[in-house]
Design a protein around this motif. Structure first.
Motif, PDB file in Angstrom:
ATOM      1  N   LEU A 289       3.104  53.959  20.700  1.00  0.00           N
ATOM      2  CA  LEU A 289       4.430  54.341  20.225  1.00  0.00           C
ATOM      3  C   LEU A 289       5.534  54.073  21.242  1.00  0.00           C
ATOM      4  CD1 LEU A 289       3.344  57.884  18.916  1.00  0.00           C
ATOM      5  CD2 LEU A 289       3.267  55.723  17.671  1.00  0.00           C
ATOM      6  N   GLY A 290       6.763  53.957  20.709  1.00  0.00           N
ATOM      7  CA  GLY A 290       7.960  53.906  21.558  1.00  0.00           C
ATOM      8  C   GLY A 290       7.966  52.683  22.460  1.00  0.00           C
ATOM      9  N   THR A 291       8.200  52.928  23.748  1.00  0.00           N
ATOM     10  CA  THR A 291       8.341  51.824  24.707  1.00  0.00           C
ATOM     11  C   THR A 291       7.043  51.585  25.484  1.00  0.00           C
ATOM     12  OG1 THR A 291       9.144  53.416  26.300  1.00  0.00           O
ATOM     13  CG2 THR A 291      10.810  52.247  25.035  1.00  0.00           C
ATOM     14  N   THR A 292       5.932  51.964  24.907  1.00  0.00           N
ATOM     15  CA  THR A 292       4.638  51.821  25.591  1.00  0.00           C
ATOM     16  C   THR A 292       4.359  50.373  26.003  1.00  0.00           C
ATOM     17  OG1 THR A 292       3.668  53.763  24.596  1.00  0.00           O
ATOM     18  CG2 THR A 292       2.135  51.990  25.173  1.00  0.00           C
ATOM     19  N   ARG A 293       3.869  50.226  27.229  1.00  0.00           N
ATOM     20  CA  ARG A 293       3.479  48.905  27.729  1.00  0.00           C
ATOM     21  C   ARG A 293       2.019  48.977  28.168  1.00  0.00           C
ATOM     22  NH1 ARG A 293       8.127  46.301  28.594  1.00  0.00           N
ATOM     23  NH2 ARG A 293       7.044  44.627  29.671  1.00  0.00           N
TER      24      ARG A 293
ATOM     25  N   SER B 157       4.595  55.203  27.409  1.00  0.00           N
ATOM     26  CA  SER B 157       3.760  55.248  28.607  1.00  0.00           C
ATOM     27  C   SER B 157       3.404  53.840  29.036  1.00  0.00           C
ATOM     28  CB  SER B 157       2.461  56.016  28.314  1.00  0.00           C
ATOM     29  OG  SER B 157       2.757  57.362  28.014  1.00  0.00           O
ATOM     30  N   SER B 158       2.982  53.707  30.315  1.00  0.00           N
ATOM     31  CA  SER B 158       2.478  52.403  30.714  1.00  0.00           C
ATOM     32  C   SER B 158       1.043  52.549  31.202  1.00  0.00           C
ATOM     33  CB  SER B 158       3.378  51.774  31.771  1.00  0.00           C
ATOM     34  OG  SER B 158       3.099  52.318  33.018  1.00  0.00           O
ATOM     35  N   VAL B 159       0.216  51.636  30.744  1.00  0.00           N
ATOM     36  CA  VAL B 159      -1.197  51.645  31.087  1.00  0.00           C
ATOM     37  C   VAL B 159      -1.472  50.286  31.716  1.00  0.00           C
ATOM     38  CG1 VAL B 159      -3.550  51.894  30.209  1.00  0.00           C
ATOM     39  CG2 VAL B 159      -1.670  53.156  29.107  1.00  0.00           C
ATOM     40  N   GLU B 160      -1.829  50.285  32.998  1.00  0.00           N
ATOM     41  CA  GLU B 160      -1.886  49.015  33.722  1.00  0.00           C
ATOM     42  C   GLU B 160      -3.241  48.323  33.602  1.00  0.00           C
ATOM     43  OE1 GLU B 160      -0.306  49.963  37.619  1.00  0.00           O
ATOM     44  OE2 GLU B 160       1.549  50.705  36.717  1.00  0.00           O
TER      45      GLU B 160
ATOM     46  N   VAL C  37      -4.238  61.737  24.693  1.00  0.00           N
ATOM     47  CA  VAL C  37      -2.851  61.745  24.222  1.00  0.00           C
ATOM     48  C   VAL C  37      -1.931  61.603  25.434  1.00  0.00           C
ATOM     49  CG1 VAL C  37      -1.082  63.102  23.032  1.00  0.00           C
ATOM     50  CG2 VAL C  37      -3.464  63.197  22.245  1.00  0.00           C
ATOM     51  N   LEU C  38      -1.135  60.551  25.463  1.00  0.00           N
ATOM     52  CA  LEU C  38      -0.273  60.273  26.614  1.00  0.00           C
ATOM     53  C   LEU C  38       1.181  60.230  26.152  1.00  0.00           C
ATOM     54  CD1 LEU C  38      -3.123  58.941  27.276  1.00  0.00           C
ATOM     55  CD2 LEU C  38      -1.868  57.378  28.744  1.00  0.00           C
ATOM     56  N   THR C  39       2.051  60.901  26.879  1.00  0.00           N
ATOM     57  CA  THR C  39       3.491  60.835  26.585  1.00  0.00           C
ATOM     58  C   THR C  39       4.233  60.648  27.893  1.00  0.00           C
ATOM     59  OG1 THR C  39       3.142  62.439  24.827  1.00  0.00           O
ATOM     60  CG2 THR C  39       5.408  62.025  25.439  1.00  0.00           C
ATOM     61  N   GLY C  40       4.965  59.584  28.015  1.00  0.00           N
ATOM     62  CA  GLY C  40       5.782  59.361  29.211  1.00  0.00           C
ATOM     63  C   GLY C  40       4.963  59.310  30.489  1.00  0.00           C
ATOM     64  N   ALA C  41       3.744  58.782  30.408  1.00  0.00           N
ATOM     65  CA  ALA C  41       2.847  58.784  31.568  1.00  0.00           C
ATOM     66  C   ALA C  41       2.642  57.361  32.095  1.00  0.00           C
ATOM     67  CB  ALA C  41       1.498  59.376  31.175  1.00  0.00           C
ATOM     68  N   ARG C  42       2.121  57.290  33.321  1.00  0.00           N
ATOM     69  CA  ARG C  42       1.750  56.001  33.882  1.00  0.00           C
ATOM     70  C   ARG C  42       0.288  56.076  34.307  1.00  0.00           C
ATOM     71  NH1 ARG C  42       4.365  52.990  39.237  1.00  0.00           N
ATOM     72  NH2 ARG C  42       2.902  51.263  39.205  1.00  0.00           N
ATOM     73  N   VAL C  43      -0.496  55.109  33.894  1.00  0.00           N
ATOM     74  CA  VAL C  43      -1.899  55.042  34.294  1.00  0.00           C
ATOM     75  C   VAL C  43      -2.052  53.724  35.039  1.00  0.00           C
ATOM     76  CG1 VAL C  43      -4.285  54.889  33.460  1.00  0.00           C
ATOM     77  CG2 VAL C  43      -2.638  56.389  32.290  1.00  0.00           C
TER      78      VAL C  43
END
Ligand code: UD1
Ligand code: MG
Length: 476
Positions: free
Chosen positions: A283-287, A303-306, A316-322
Motif C-alpha cells: 500500500l501507499g508509497t511502499t518500495r 514502508s521500504s523493504v530492502e 503488518v508494516l506501516t511506515g517502517a524500514r526493513v
C-alpha cells in the motif's frame, strides 16, 4: 511537451456515488480518481495541469499540490462547457494547445493521450476527440459521423432519439484543442438542451461552422474511455488498474504466486526477482527491493523493504524500514519509524515502534520495543518490554552492542544499557547498567521442601500422583 496545457474537469459532485465525498476524490488503488487522471497527463509529458474544482475541493488539496497546484474554481456546475471556460482562464498564455480531460476517467493511458494530440496536429484540426466503441454505450454521449467518417456532432444520450442511442461509438470526454479555436468558441456555447447545461461537445458543430474539422481517435482498448459514475464502476476501474499494475510488475521480473490475489496500490514499486505470495497488500508509497520474499497475508504500507529481506506470513508494516537481508515475522508488527537493521530478525508477536534495531540483532518472540536504540548483535529475549510511556511522556531505551537480554525483562525508560551487558531473566530495569556487567532484579528463589504433600495433597490426588510418605519428623 512544449506549449501543451491540460485542463481537468472535476467540479461535479457525482450524485450517483451516494457519497459525502466528491466523486473524483474516491480512491482507486489508494489514490484519488483525479490523481490518476493528472498522473496520466504528467506521464504524457504535459507539465501544466489546471484543475477545475467546485464541490468538496478541500478533499483534493493533496492531489492538486502534487501536480503543480493550479486551480480554477467553478462555483456553479453549469456544464462541461462552462467548466472548460473556467479552466481556460487559468491556462498560461504560452500554451498553444489545450487538452481537456474528464476528472472521472482514470483508465486513460499516457500513450493514448499522446496519440490524441498527434492526431490533431497531423489533421491540422480544430480539435481531436477520443472515442470508444462500447458494447453497452448507455449513459455516454454518442459520436455521430458523416458518411466519410468525420465527426459531425456529439449527442448526449438524453438529448438523442432511438437512432442516436443505437450508436455504439461514445465520447470519452477527452479532447485536444487548438487553443485559439477553444478561446474563440467557448463563449459562444448555449445551454439549449434537456439539461440546460453548457455542453463542451457542442464545439464540434461550431468547428464545422468555421469550416474546420474535428478528428476522431478510437481508443484501441475501450476500457480507456470509461468514466466512473457509481460505486460499481469504481470497483470495475479498480480491478482493471490492479490487473494492469500487477501485470506490469510481472513484466519487470516480479513473481506473483497468484496474481489474482495480490493487492498493489498505484505508487508501489517492487524490484526484480522478488516473490509476492497470495493475499498480500502493498500500500501507499511502499518500495520493495530486489529478491525480497513477501509471504502470505502480509500488509505493507508506506514502508521500504530492502534487497533480500523476507517478510514471513501475516506481518503488518506501516511506515517502517526493513534493511537488507532482515527477516520479519510471522505475525510481526512494525509501526512507524521502526528501522530493522541488516540481517536482523524480528519474530512472532513482536511489535516495534520508532526504534532502530542494529545489524544482526534478534527479537524472536513476544516483545514490545518502542522508542529504542538497539545496537548490533543484541539478543532480546522472549517477553521483553520497553516501558516507554509513563502516562505523560515517551522515553527512550538505549541498548548497546552485543547486549543479551534475558526473557521477561522490562526496561523502564529512560534507561541505558552499556555494551556487552547481560540482563538476567525476569528483570525490571529502572537504572542504567554499565557495560559488561550483569544486572539482576528479582527476589532470590526460596524452596519449601514437601510443602505440597503437607498442605495441598488434594492437588497430587487430582493429578493422579501417589501421595508420598513423609519422613518422620524427628525431635527438634
Ligand atoms: C460527459 C460528456 C459525454 C461523455 C461523458 C464521458 C458533455 C456534455 N458530455 O458526460 O459526451 O460521453 O462525459 O464520461 O460533455 N464537470 C464539471 N463542471 C460541470 C459539469 C461537469 O467540472 O459543470 C466535470 C465533472 O466533475 C466530471 C466531468 O466534468 O469530472 C464530466 O461530467 P459528467 O457530469 O460526468 O458528464 P457526463 O454526463 O458523464
Ligand atoms: Mg461522467
Amino acid at each position: 511537451m512544449e506549449g501543451v496545457s491540460a485542463i481537468v474537469l472535476a467540479a461535479g459532485m457525482g450524485k450517483r456515488m451516494k457519497s459525502a465525498l466528491p466523486k473524483v476524490a474516491h480512491p482507486v488503488l489508494g489514490r484519488p480518481i483525479l490523481w490518476h487522471v493528472a498522473s496520466t497527463a504528467a506521464a504524457a509529458g504535459i507539465s501544466e495541469i489546471v484543475f477545475v474544482l467546485g464541490h468538496g475541493r478541500d478533499h483534493l488539496k493533496n492531489t492538486v499540490e502534487r501536480f503543480g497546484g493550479r486551480v480554477a474554481v467553478q462555483e456553479r456546475q453549469l456544464g462541461t462547457g462552462d467548466a472548460a471556460r473556467a479552466g481556460l482562464s487559468a491556462v498560461s498564455p504560452k500554451a498553444k494547445e489545450v487538452v481537456i480531460l474528464c476528472g472521472d476517467a482514470p483508465l486513460l493511458r499516457p500513450r493514448t493521450l499522446r496519440a490524441l494530440i498527434a492526431a490533431r496536429r497531423k489533421g491540422k484540426a480544430a480539435a481531436s476527440v477520443l472515442t470508444g466503441i462500447l458494447p453497452d454505450p448507455a449513459g455516454y454521449g454518442r459520436v455521430v459521423r458523416t458518411p466519410d467518417g468525420a465527426v459531425s456532432r456529439i449527442v448526449e444520450e438524453r438529448d438523442g432519439d432511438a437512432s442516436i442511442r443505437r450508436i455504439q461509438e461514445v465520447n470519452s470526454g477527452t479532447y485536444a484543442f487548438d487553443r485559439k479555436f477553444l478561446a474563440r468558441n467557448l463563449p459562444r456555447l448555449t445551454d439549449v438542451n434537456t439539461q440546460r447545461e453548457f455542453y463542451l461537445t457542442d464545439l464540434v458543430v461550431q468547428a464545422l461552422q468555421e469550416g474546420k474539422v474535428v478528428v476522431p481517435v478510437v481508443a484501441g482498448n475501450p476500457d480507456e474511455v470509461r468514466g466512473i459514475n457509481s460505486r460499481r464502476e469504481l470497483a470495475e476501474a479498480t480491478s482493471i488498474l490492479l490487473r494492469a499494475k500487477v501485470g506490469a510488475l510481472m513484466d519487470s521480473g516480479v513473481t506473483f504466486v497468484d496474481p489474482g490475489r495480490a493487492y498493489v496500490e498505484a505508487e508501489v514499486s517492487v524490484g526484480a526477482d522478488s516473490t509476492i505470495e497470495p493475499n498480500v497488500s502493498l500500500l501507499g508509497t511502499t518500495r520493495i527491493g530486489r529478491g525480497v520474499t513477501i509471504q502470505t497475508g502480509c500488509v505493507v504500507e508506506n514502508s521500504s523493504v530492502e534487497d533480500g529481506a523476507r517478510l514471513l506470513p501475516y506481518s503488518v508494516l506501516t511506515g517502517a524500514r526493513v534493511r537488507k537481508g532482515a527477516i520479519v515475522g510471522p505475525f510481526a508488527r512494525l509501526r512507524p519509524e521502526a528501522d530493522i537493521g541488516e540481517g536482523a530478525h524480528i519474530g512472532n508477536f513482536v511489535e516495534v515502534k520508532k526504534s532502530r534495531i542494529g545489524k544482526g540483532s534478534k527479537a524472536n518472540h513476544l516483545a514490545y520495543i518502542g522508542d529504542s536504540l538497539v545496537g548490533k548483535k543484541v539478543n532480546i529475549g522472549a517477553g521483553t518490554i520497553t516501558c516507554n510511556y509513563d502516562g505523560i511522556a515517551k522515553h527512550t531505551t538505549v541498548i548497546g552492542d552485543g547486549v543479551f537480554v534475558g526473557s521477561d525483562t522490562q526496561f523502564v525508560a529512560p534507561v541505558t544499557i552499556g555494551k556487552g551487558a547481560l540482563i538476567g531473566a525476569g528483570a525490571t530495569i529502572t537504572k542504567d547498567v554499565p557495560p559488561y556487567s550483569l544486572a539482576l532484579s528479582r527476589a532470590e528463589q526460596k524452596v519449601l521442601a514437601d510443602w505440597v504433600t503437607r498442605k495441598k495433597p488434594e492437588l497430587l490426588t487430582k493429578a493422579g500422583l501417589k501421595i508420598p510418605k513423609l519422613p518422620k519428623e524427628g525431635p527438634k
